[in-house]
Design an enzyme around this catalytic site. Structure first.
Site, mmCIF file in Angstrom:
data_model
loop_
_atom_site.group_PDB
_atom_site.id
_atom_site.type_symbol
_atom_site.label_atom_id
_atom_site.label_comp_id
_atom_site.label_asym_id
_atom_site.label_seq_id
_atom_site.Cartn_x
_atom_site.Cartn_y
_atom_site.Cartn_z
ATOM 1 C CG HIS A 84 65.792 89.232 63.660
ATOM 2 N ND1 HIS A 84 66.285 87.950 63.561
ATOM 3 C CD2 HIS A 84 66.861 90.055 63.565
ATOM 4 C CE1 HIS A 84 67.601 88.008 63.416
ATOM 5 N NE2 HIS A 84 67.982 89.263 63.423
ATOM 6 N N GLY A 85 61.520 89.547 65.484
ATOM 7 C CA GLY A 85 60.273 90.274 65.652
ATOM 8 C C GLY A 85 59.067 89.391 65.506
#
Lengths: 305, 479
Positions: free
Chosen positions: B327-328
């Site tokens: 996701h990041g």
């Protein structure tokens, strides 16, 4: 496919009707007055129109002369107030117009407004000359950087606004542009609702961007100086007082004074003159402006009287 | 181009008309149109990053062909490795370069080497890179495993990689599902298209009414969390929980609905996850395309739930932490993943991770008391985990959690948006009633006659125009 498209068509058609009903019932748009051009080539509103501002909080009325704002009780010692959408002021109720506030500041005078969105500086001067049947003693013209730039045809050509060609030293009267299309748009409330939501914010942002850029580095100063010189040669400006927005380029103010205009440079001491999503002044903003104009007016003309 | 923009409202009908009226004679030309439309859709943000998609597509296309030609095992492994290195290399560089440099620097500083001067690059993250990278990777892996015949149709393959409805935020399609749909002749299907339109409408409602309204308050509460009481912070976490669901599942609905207009079927990405009775069920229902991707290409190759307890624990942590990291590039996502692993592990070790496979309260209007409390507990755990997902940093997340668990938790919240909460109430009711379908209002056609259906659609449209929040980007675009 035919059935699908037919359903989409019917659904969209009913959506448009439903949307129109909702927008009208909730008064989500302001009503826009229709315009006309008078015998002197001045673009104004068709007299005696009525309408409401968005959400219907207040209504507006165009007077019998074709301008917004109430007419004075009598026309003695008359002062005209000329400008663009800030003076037309459809976004505020009638008691928040400059003529009402200035009457409180200067009770010995009567005021008549001549405001219309898009009025350029040269058009404002033209209007001042064509209000002669009313015989105003003085004219207060409100202007911003853009009003000077948009006056010059060689800089930006606006066929719907009165401009001047500096090269030919000639006034080019504005013409009604797309009048029928506009009439349809303003009457088709749903379309106008989307137009306002989608097109206007971008235009406003662009405008404020232009204003701030213009103040930092005024590109067309030489042309604006020529415009001011031509105006002073061509018209009697002795009874005109220019009220300039706080962000007006200092060079314009200086040149306007040099050619003989009396000027009031508004000082914005507070930030809350304007609406949240609109550069126009609120009722409070108009009231604060009128205090400065009243003081400036007294200084400029009482000494003359 | 956002789905909730005027640009897309013009783009979609134009492509639809060209697709069905002008280019319907030839499959190749239809695919070419989809490819051109997809590149236009992507290039609307930044045309420069198109080169990445083109390059990634080229690499996997040719590796796919080479994989079919080679018979030697080491050659095949080499080719697959090349695909993985190129795809994950791009992803690693654009998404994680600065994170790794920064983390190493901090680690060195902790070890006492204070003179490390990190070289951080001003890298712009290409929109949707995590999504299309995984999609192309799935192709190479499936070809390598022999699950899929490599394609020789370059236009179909490029269109599969860049298919605009799901290009930037999924669902992450498998080549085995989506690619064959580019080979077969597509005919217009009335029922499928109407269903697609309905799903688009529902997706827009989720995004523009639910997510964007929640975002307005959640953003403020998270940004100024130190000024708010515990009860307000709880409201903020709750609103973010609804925001991310409305935002992401709304996007998926529009993507799936749009695909159906072109006679494509994408996989379901959300199946009412907030009605789950345990975390294992939640992960079978949340971002299904990503969860199953990790399951098939990471968890199972690692051994899955087979092997001894240590292997199970290890594999569970790996899949959840990697999923968080996907996701990041932030420790907050890693902690979010680890937290979910901790939620999931007891279920796995007690062999209760597959005890809730059916929809809750199937065929009934209301859940049993046990089911209700199971849903409530699972939802609460999820809300808690989302705090780490939403926070800008671990410090902020910890401070936020500390703020919740204070005495002010029992005070009246300073922010309590009645209008938004009422909308959430109506939305939850509709979702509950439609939980046995692919999306909440799918079966409306079976239950109600046309006038009532249309009246309902008009209500949704009116709600979108009346209650739409300030436009927010889709959260998952940043991943």
């Amino acid at each position: 496919m035919k059935k699908f498209l037919l359903n989409i068509f019917i659904f969209t058609f009913l959506s448009l009707i439903l949307g129109e009903v909702i927008v009208r019932a909730n008064r989500l748009n302001q009503e826009v007055p229709q315009r006309t051009v008078d015998n002197n080539g001045i673009q104004k509103f068709i007299p005696n129109q009525k309408g409401y501002w968005a959400t219907g909080e207040h209504s507006w009325q165009v007077n019998k002369l074709g301008w917004s704002g109430e007419l004075p009780q009598n026309y003695d010692n008359l002062v005209s107030i000329i400008g663009d959408s800030y003076i037309a002021n459809f976004m505020n109720p009638v008691e928040c117009h400059q003529n009402i506030f200035l009457k409180k500041q200067l009770p010995e005078y009567n005021f008549v407004e001549a405001g219309r969105p898009g009025v350029t500086f040269i058009e404002a001067v033209e209007i001042s000359q064509n209000l002669t049947p009313l015989k105003p003693n003085y004219h207060i013209i409100y202007a911003r950087n853009n009003d000077f730039i948009e006056s010059i045809q060689e800089v930006r050509n606006y066929s719907d606004r009165t401009q001047i060609s500096l090269e030919r030293a000639k006034i080019i009267p504005g013409q009604l542009k797309y009048a029928q299309a506009k009439k349809i748009l303003y009457n088709w409330k749903l379309a106008f609702y989307f137009f306002n939501r989608l097109a206007t914010p971008a235009a406003e942002n662009k405008e404020s961007e232009i204003n701030s850029k213009a103040q930092k580095k005024f590109k067309h100063l030489a042309k604006v100086e020529k415009l001011l010189e031509l105006t002073s040669d061509r018209y009697d400006i002795s009874n005109i007082i220019l009220t300039l927005h706080p962000d007006t380029a200092p060079a314009i103010v200086k040149k306007a004074q040099e050619v003989g205009f009396k000027t009031i440079l508004l000082e914005k001491k507070e930030e809350n003159w304007s609406f949240e999503h609109d550069n126009h002044w609120t009722c409070y903003g108009h009231e604060r402006v009128s205090v400065q104009v009243g003081t400036g007016f007294k200084k400029a003309f009482n000494s003359v009287n | 181009m956002f789905f909730n923009s005027i640009d897309f409202a013009i783009f979609l009908p134009v492509v639809f008309c060209l697709y069905w009226f002008c280019f319907n004679k030839s499959l190749k030309i239809q695919n070419l149109l989809l490819l051109a439309a997809s590149y236009l859709f992507y290039g609307w943000w930044d045309w420069r990053f198109l080169s990445l998609i083109v390059f990634s597509s080229c690499v996997d296309f040719f590796i796919g062909i080479k994989l079919a030609e080679s018979t030697k095992d080491y050659q095949r492994k080499l080719l697959l490795s090349a695909s993985i290195i190129v795809n994950l290399g791009f992803l690693g560089f654009f998404k994680y370069f600065n994170f790794f440099v920064d983390s190493f620097t901090q680690a060195f500083t902790l070890l006492g080497t204070s003179t490390v001067d990190p070289i951080l690059l001003n890298i712009v993250l290409p929109v949707g890179i995590s999504f299309y990278t995984f999609q192309t990777l799935s192709y190479s892996i499936d070809v390598y495993k022999g699950k899929l015949e490599p394609t020789k149709d370059i236009i179909a393959f490029f269109a599969f990689v860049s298919f605009f409805p799901q290009l930037v935020a999924g669902p992450i399609e498998r080549a085995t599902n989506l690619l064959p749909q580019f080979y077969r002749r597509r005919t217009f299907n009335y029922a499928q298209s109407v269903d697609g339109m309905r799903q688009i409408l529902w997706g827009l409602f989720k995004k523009m009414v639910i997510a964007d309204n929640c975002a307005f308050y959640a953003n403020d509460i998270f940004a100024n969390h130190s000024n708010y009481s515990g009860s307000t912070l709880l409201v903020g976490a709750f609103l973010f929980t609804l925001q991310i669901y409305g935002d992401f599942s709304g996007y998926s609905d529009v993507a799936i609905g749009t695909s159906r207009l072109f006679s494509f079927e994408l996989m379901q990405n959300f199946a009412f996850p907030y009605f789950s009775r345990d975390v294992a069920e939640f992960w079978r229902r949340w971002h299904i395309s990503l969860s199953t991707w990790f399951r098939d290409y990471l968890y199972i190759p690692l051994g899955g739930s087979k092997g001894n307890t240590w292997m199970k624990v290890r594999n569970t942590f790996i899949i959840f932490v990697v999923s968080g990291f996907w996701h990041g590039a932030n420790w907050t996502f890693i902690i979010w993943g680890a937290l979910n692993a901790l939620y999931f592990l007891p279920l796995l070790l007690l062999k209760r991770n597959r005890s809730n496979l059916q929809v809750v309260a199937q065929g009934k209007y209301l859940p049993s008391l046990k089911e209700f409390f199971s849903i409530l507990i699972t939802f609460t755990l999820t809300v808690f985990a989302w705090i780490f997902f939403r926070a800008e940093s671990v410090t902020q997340a910890v401070s936020y959690v500390n703020g919740i668990f204070s005495l002010s938790l029992f005070s009246i919240p300073e922010v309590f948006p009645i209008k938004v909460l009422s909308l959430i109430g109506i939305f939850t009711l509709i979702e509950w009633l439609g939980r046995e379908q692919k999306y909440a209002i799918e079966d409306i056609k079976k239950v109600f006659p046309k006038p009532i259906r249309w009246a309902f659609y008009y209500l949704i449209i009116v709600a979108i125009f009346s209650f739409t929040g300030q436009e927010q980007e889709f959260i998952y675009f940043q991943f």
